[in-house]
Design a protein around this motif. Structure first.
Motif, PDB file in Angstrom:
ATOM      1  N   SER A 117      10.210  61.468  35.136  1.00 27.16           N
ATOM      2  CA  SER A 117       8.941  60.795  34.868  1.00 27.16           C
ATOM      3  C   SER A 117       9.152  59.330  35.231  1.00 27.16           C
ATOM      4  N   HIS A 118       8.089  58.665  35.640  1.00 24.29           N
ATOM      5  CA  HIS A 118       8.256  57.293  36.095  1.00 24.29           C
ATOM      6  C   HIS A 118       7.326  56.340  35.358  1.00 24.29           C
ATOM      7  N   VAL A 119       7.927  55.285  34.821  1.00 21.77           N
ATOM      8  CA  VAL A 119       7.154  54.217  34.200  1.00 21.77           C
ATOM      9  C   VAL A 119       6.579  53.383  35.340  1.00 21.77           C
TER      10      VAL A 119
ATOM     11  N   HIS B  23      13.324  44.628  35.629  1.00 20.98           N
ATOM     12  CA  HIS B  23      13.031  44.326  37.031  1.00 20.98           C
ATOM     13  C   HIS B  23      14.257  44.530  37.926  1.00 20.98           C
ATOM     14  N   LYS B  24      15.440  44.200  37.412  1.00 19.72           N
ATOM     15  CA  LYS B  24      16.662  44.354  38.210  1.00 19.72           C
ATOM     16  C   LYS B  24      16.913  45.809  38.572  1.00 19.72           C
ATOM     17  N   GLU B  25      16.601  46.712  37.643  1.00 18.31           N
ATOM     18  CA  GLU B  25      16.865  48.127  37.887  1.00 18.31           C
ATOM     19  C   GLU B  25      15.647  48.882  38.436  1.00 18.31           C
ATOM     20  N   TYR B  26      14.469  48.443  38.017  1.00 14.85           N
ATOM     21  CA  TYR B  26      13.229  49.128  38.411  1.00 14.85           C
ATOM     22  C   TYR B  26      12.212  48.088  38.902  1.00 14.85           C
ATOM     23  N   PRO B  27      12.424  47.530  40.071  1.00 14.71           N
ATOM     24  CA  PRO B  27      11.585  46.419  40.533  1.00 14.71           C
ATOM     25  C   PRO B  27      10.121  46.776  40.767  1.00 14.71           C
ATOM     26  N   ASN B  28       9.808  48.062  40.908  1.00 12.38           N
ATOM     27  CA  ASN B  28       8.427  48.445  41.200  1.00 12.38           C
ATOM     28  C   ASN B  28       7.541  48.588  39.968  1.00 12.38           C
ATOM     29  N   ILE B  29       8.134  48.531  38.781  1.00 14.69           N
ATOM     30  CA  ILE B  29       7.320  48.614  37.563  1.00 14.69           C
ATOM     31  C   ILE B  29       6.493  47.333  37.445  1.00 14.69           C
TER      32      ILE B  29
ATOM     33  N   ARG C 110      10.227  31.800  33.678  1.00 16.03           N
ATOM     34  CA  ARG C 110      11.406  32.617  34.002  1.00 16.03           C
ATOM     35  C   ARG C 110      10.976  34.060  34.308  1.00 16.03           C
ATOM     36  N   ALA C 111      10.061  34.611  33.500  1.00 17.97           N
ATOM     37  CA  ALA C 111       9.595  35.986  33.724  1.00 17.97           C
ATOM     38  C   ALA C 111       8.837  36.099  35.046  1.00 17.97           C
ATOM     39  N   LYS C 112       8.053  35.075  35.385  1.00 19.02           N
ATOM     40  CA  LYS C 112       7.325  35.105  36.664  1.00 19.02           C
ATOM     41  C   LYS C 112       8.298  35.104  37.842  1.00 19.02           C
ATOM     42  N   LYS C 113       9.314  34.265  37.760  1.00 19.82           N
ATOM     43  CA  LYS C 113      10.251  34.116  38.876  1.00 19.82           C
ATOM     44  C   LYS C 113      11.262  35.249  38.958  1.00 19.82           C
ATOM     45  N   GLN C 114      11.780  35.688  37.802  1.00 18.92           N
ATOM     46  CA  GLN C 114      12.893  36.641  37.813  1.00 18.92           C
ATOM     47  C   GLN C 114      12.476  38.090  37.549  1.00 18.92           C
ATOM     48  N   ALA C 115      11.245  38.298  37.068  1.00 20.46           N
ATOM     49  CA  ALA C 115      10.814  39.670  36.762  1.00 20.46           C
ATOM     50  C   ALA C 115       9.517  40.029  37.477  1.00 20.46           C
ATOM     51  N   ASN C 116       9.025  39.127  38.317  1.00 24.05           N
ATOM     52  CA  ASN C 116       7.767  39.367  39.019  1.00 24.05           C
ATOM     53  C   ASN C 116       6.656  39.711  38.028  1.00 24.05           C
TER      54      ASN C 116
ATOM     55  N   ASP D  91      -9.980  41.869  28.980  1.00 24.89           N
ATOM     56  CA  ASP D  91      -8.938  41.145  29.715  1.00 24.89           C
ATOM     57  C   ASP D  91      -7.707  42.025  29.931  1.00 24.89           C
ATOM     58  N   LEU D  92      -7.335  42.757  28.899  1.00 29.18           N
ATOM     59  CA  LEU D  92      -6.185  43.654  29.002  1.00 29.18           C
ATOM     60  C   LEU D  92      -6.415  44.695  30.090  1.00 29.18           C
ATOM     61  N   LEU D  93      -7.561  45.339  30.042  1.00 26.22           N
ATOM     62  CA  LEU D  93      -7.843  46.400  31.013  1.00 26.22           C
ATOM     63  C   LEU D  93      -7.952  45.857  32.429  1.00 26.22           C
ATOM     64  N   GLU D  94      -8.532  44.685  32.583  1.00 28.92           N
ATOM     65  CA  GLU D  94      -8.646  44.076  33.915  1.00 28.92           C
ATOM     66  C   GLU D  94      -7.262  43.732  34.467  1.00 28.92           C
ATOM     67  N   THR D  95      -6.387  43.209  33.609  1.00 29.46           N
ATOM     68  CA  THR D  95      -5.023  42.863  34.041  1.00 29.46           C
ATOM     69  C   THR D  95      -4.264  44.133  34.434  1.00 29.46           C
ATOM     70  N   ILE D  96      -4.420  45.190  33.652  1.00 27.67           N
ATOM     71  CA  ILE D  96      -3.758  46.453  33.968  1.00 27.67           C
ATOM     72  C   ILE D  96      -4.283  47.015  35.285  1.00 27.67           C
ATOM     73  N   LYS D  97      -5.598  47.033  35.444  1.00 24.04           N
ATOM     74  CA  LYS D  97      -6.177  47.576  36.674  1.00 24.04           C
ATOM     75  C   LYS D  97      -5.724  46.791  37.902  1.00 24.04           C
ATOM     76  N   SER D  98      -5.668  45.461  37.786  1.00 23.34           N
ATOM     77  CA  SER D  98      -5.231  44.662  38.932  1.00 23.34           C
ATOM     78  C   SER D  98      -3.757  44.928  39.229  1.00 23.34           C
ATOM     79  N   GLY D  99      -2.955  45.151  38.192  1.00 17.86           N
ATOM     80  CA  GLY D  99      -1.558  45.484  38.416  1.00 17.86           C
ATOM     81  C   GLY D  99      -1.394  46.840  39.074  1.00 17.86           C
ATOM     82  N   LEU D 100      -2.128  47.830  38.575  1.00 18.02           N
ATOM     83  CA  LEU D 100      -2.031  49.180  39.131  1.00 18.02           C
ATOM     84  C   LEU D 100      -2.513  49.242  40.570  1.00 18.02           C
ATOM     85  N   SER D 101      -3.419  48.335  40.927  1.00 17.85           N
ATOM     86  CA  SER D 101      -3.924  48.335  42.302  1.00 17.85           C
ATOM     87  C   SER D 101      -2.854  47.930  43.311  1.00 17.85           C
TER      88      SER D 101
END
Length: 131
Positions: free
Chosen positions: A54-56, A78-84, A100-106, A119-129
């Motif tokens: 299963s994939h997060v 991010h180091k192990e699963y950069p696509n999450i 630090r999170a923006k630069k090192q964890a995308n 706001d939560l749902l919009e942020t999630i949808k933009s991320g999933l896109s």
């Protein structure tokens, strides 16, 4: 193949329950919604899910938690699963941690507690896109 997973990490059970309720109402059964109460549990959940094939695809993490703070957790992930896709949800993160999170964890986004569901749902949808 199993459904993709959205993982919520927060040391407050009420916040986890609220997030899962909002996500399930918005996205229905398109995803599996998992929760973890700290960074160590989150890392274990991710590892177990990947072992089960299963994939997060998205993680929503609090910043201020016992032990490892949210920015450090997201950097480790991010180091192990950069696509999450990574979103921080917090009332107390400082600018240094966010930077630090923006630069090192995308980090995709950061929302303040209490959050607006829209706001939560919009942020999630933009991320999933981006997947």
């Amino acid at each position: 193949m199993s459904k993709p997973v959205i993982l919520c990490v927060d040391d407050e059970r009420m916040v986890l329950d609220s997030l899962r309720t909002q996500l399930a109402a918005a996205f229905g059964d398109a995803y599996i919604y998992e929760g973890a109460e700290d960074a160590d549990e989150a890392l274990d959940v991710i590892s177990e899910l990947y072992d089960d094939e299963s994939h997060v695809i998205l993680i929503i993490s609090d910043w201020l938690m016992p032990g490892i703070k949210g920015d450090e957790l997201l950097i480790r992930i991010h180091k192990e699963y950069p696509n999450i896709i990574k979103i921080m949800l917090t009332g107390q993160a400082d600018e240094v941690a966010l930077d630090r999170a923006k630069k090192q964890a995308n980090l995709h986004g950061c929302l303040s507690k209490p959050w607006l569901e829209s706001d939560l749902l919009e942020t999630i949808k933009s991320g999933l896109s981006k997947l």
